[in-house]
Write a protein that holds these residues in place. Structure first.
Motif, short mmCIF file in Angstrom:
data_model
loop_
_atom_site.label_atom_id
_atom_site.label_comp_id
_atom_site.label_asym_id
_atom_site.label_seq_id
_atom_site.Cartn_x
_atom_site.Cartn_y
_atom_site.Cartn_z
N ALA A 80 0.84 -1.21 0.00
CA ALA A 80 0.00 0.00 0.00
C ALA A 80 0.87 1.25 0.00
O ALA A 80 1.06 1.89 1.04
N PRO A 81 1.41 1.64 -1.17
CA PRO A 81 2.22 2.86 -1.23
C PRO A 81 1.36 4.10 -1.03
O PRO A 81 0.19 4.12 -1.43
N PRO A 82 1.87 5.14 -0.38
CA PRO A 82 1.09 6.37 -0.16
C PRO A 82 0.67 7.02 -1.48
O PRO A 82 1.45 7.04 -2.44
N PHE A 83 -0.55 7.53 -1.52
CA PHE A 83 -1.08 8.30 -2.66
C PHE A 83 -1.12 7.51 -3.95
O PHE A 83 -1.13 8.07 -5.03
N GLU A 84 -1.15 6.21 -3.86
CA GLU A 84 -1.11 5.36 -5.05
C GLU A 84 -2.04 4.19 -4.82
O GLU A 84 -2.32 3.80 -3.69
N ASP A 85 -2.53 3.62 -5.94
CA ASP A 85 -3.37 2.44 -5.83
C ASP A 85 -2.56 1.29 -5.25
O ASP A 85 -1.48 0.97 -5.74
N GLY A 86 -3.08 0.68 -4.21
CA GLY A 86 -2.40 -0.45 -3.58
C GLY A 86 -3.41 -1.45 -3.07
O GLY A 86 -4.62 -1.34 -3.33
N ILE A 87 -2.94 -2.43 -2.37
CA ILE A 87 -3.81 -3.45 -1.79
C ILE A 87 -4.14 -3.01 -0.37
O ILE A 87 -3.38 -3.25 0.57
N GLU A 88 -5.27 -2.32 -0.21
CA GLU A 88 -5.64 -1.83 1.12
C GLU A 88 -6.59 -2.83 1.77
O GLU A 88 -7.68 -3.10 1.26
N VAL A 89 -6.14 -3.38 2.88
CA VAL A 89 -6.88 -4.42 3.58
C VAL A 89 -7.01 -4.02 5.04
O VAL A 89 -6.06 -3.48 5.63
N GLU A 90 -8.17 -4.24 5.63
CA GLU A 90 -8.34 -4.02 7.06
C GLU A 90 -8.37 -5.37 7.76
O GLU A 90 -8.97 -6.33 7.27
N SER A 91 -7.71 -5.43 8.92
CA SER A 91 -7.65 -6.66 9.69
C SER A 91 -8.32 -6.48 11.04
O SER A 91 -8.15 -5.45 11.69
N ASP A 92 -9.06 -7.51 11.46
CA ASP A 92 -9.55 -7.56 12.84
C ASP A 92 -8.39 -7.98 13.73
O ASP A 92 -7.50 -8.73 13.32
N PHE A 93 -8.42 -7.52 14.97
CA PHE A 93 -7.40 -7.95 15.91
C PHE A 93 -7.95 -7.85 17.33
O PHE A 93 -8.95 -7.16 17.59
N THR A 94 -7.33 -8.54 18.24
CA THR A 94 -7.63 -8.41 19.65
C THR A 94 -6.32 -8.19 20.40
O THR A 94 -5.25 -8.56 19.91
#
Length: 205
Positions: free
Chosen positions: A22-36
Motif C-alpha cells: 500500500a504505497p502512499p497516494f497510489e493504488d495499492g492493496i488496502e486491507v483491514e484486519s480484525d485484531f484483539t
C-alpha cells in the motif's frame, strides 16, 4: 523479490529500496484486519477493532521516509521461522494503548495470514494514504518474510533525480525476472501533486 531489492539498493545514487502492498497516494492493496489485544477483555463477536494491514520489507520505512518513534523496525532476522512480530503507527498506539508504551504488547491479528499472536516491536509515524489532509487511521505492518503477499510495489529513495535512475532500476528488475511488467512509475512529488489537483483548480478559478 528480496534479490531484486538487494540489486536496487546497490545502484549508485540509491539510498534505500523497499516494497509495500500500500504505497502512499497510489493504488495499492488496502486491507483491514480484525485484531484483539492480549490481556484486555475480548470484544463482543463482530465488534473487534480493525486497522489497515500493510505488508512491507525491511527497508520500506527508510525508503519512504517514515520515522521510527519507538522500538525498532523490521530486520532480515524477522523471517518466517522467527517469533511473529508487528509494527504499528502512532494513531494505533494512541488509540489502543493510551498512556502506555505499545512496544512489547501483543496482539492477535486475524487477516491475510492465519490468526497468530504477534509482538509489537516498533511504533512509526502515520502515513496519509489518500491525501495530505486525509485523516490518519490505525495501521499495522507485517514483514513480507512473515506474511508473503503476491502483489508488491517497489519504493526507491535516491539522492538525485529519481527519473534519471529509472532505466537502471528497470534493468535490475528485469535482470531478476524479464517477465515482470512495470504497471506504473511515479515520483513521490508527482503523487502528491496529483492529490492536490482539485484544490489547485479551485484556487485558480
Amino acid at each position: 523479490f528480496e534479490e531484486t531489492l538487494f540489486r536496487l539498493a546497490a545502484l549508485p545514487g540509491v539510498q534505500a529500496a523497499g516494497g509495500t502492498t500500500a504505497p502512499p497516494f497510489e493504488d495499492g492493496i488496502e486491507v483491514e484486519s480484525d485484531f484483539t489485544i492480549e490481556g484486555q477483555p475480548p470484544p463482543a463477536p463482530g465488534q473487534e477493532p480493525t486497522a489497515q494491514h500493510t505488508i512491507v520489507t525491511s527497508d520500506f520505512f527508510r525508503a519512504i521516509g517514515v520515522t521510527l518513534s519507538r522500538g525498532r523496525v523490521f530486520e532480515k532476522s524477522d523471517h518466517a521461522n522467527a517469533p511473529p512480530v508487528v509494527i504499528v503507527n502512532e494513531t494505533f498506539a494512541r488509540r489502543y494503548f493510551p498512556g502506555e508504551d505499545a512496544v512489547g504488547k501483543r496482539i492477535l491479528v486475524k487477516r491475510l495470514t492465519r490468526p497468530v499472536v504477534r509482538e509489537i516491536i516498533g511504533v512509526v509515524g502515520d502515513v496519509r494514504h489518500t491525501g495530505l489532509d486525509s485523516p490518519t487511521t490505525p495501521e499495522l505492518y507485517m514483514h513480507m518474510l512473515q506474511a508473503p503477499f503476491g502483489s508488491m510495489t517497489f519504493v526507491v529513495r535516491t539522492d538525485a533525480d529519481p527519473l534519471a535512475l529509472l532505466p537502471a532500476v528497470k534493468r535490475e528488475v528485469w535482470a531478476v525476472n524479464r517477465n515482470l511488467p512495470f504497471y506504473s512509475v511515479a515520483t513521490m512529488d508527482q503523487l502528491v501533486a496529483d492529490t492536490l489537483k482539485e484544490r489547485r483548480l479551485s484556487l485558480a478559478l
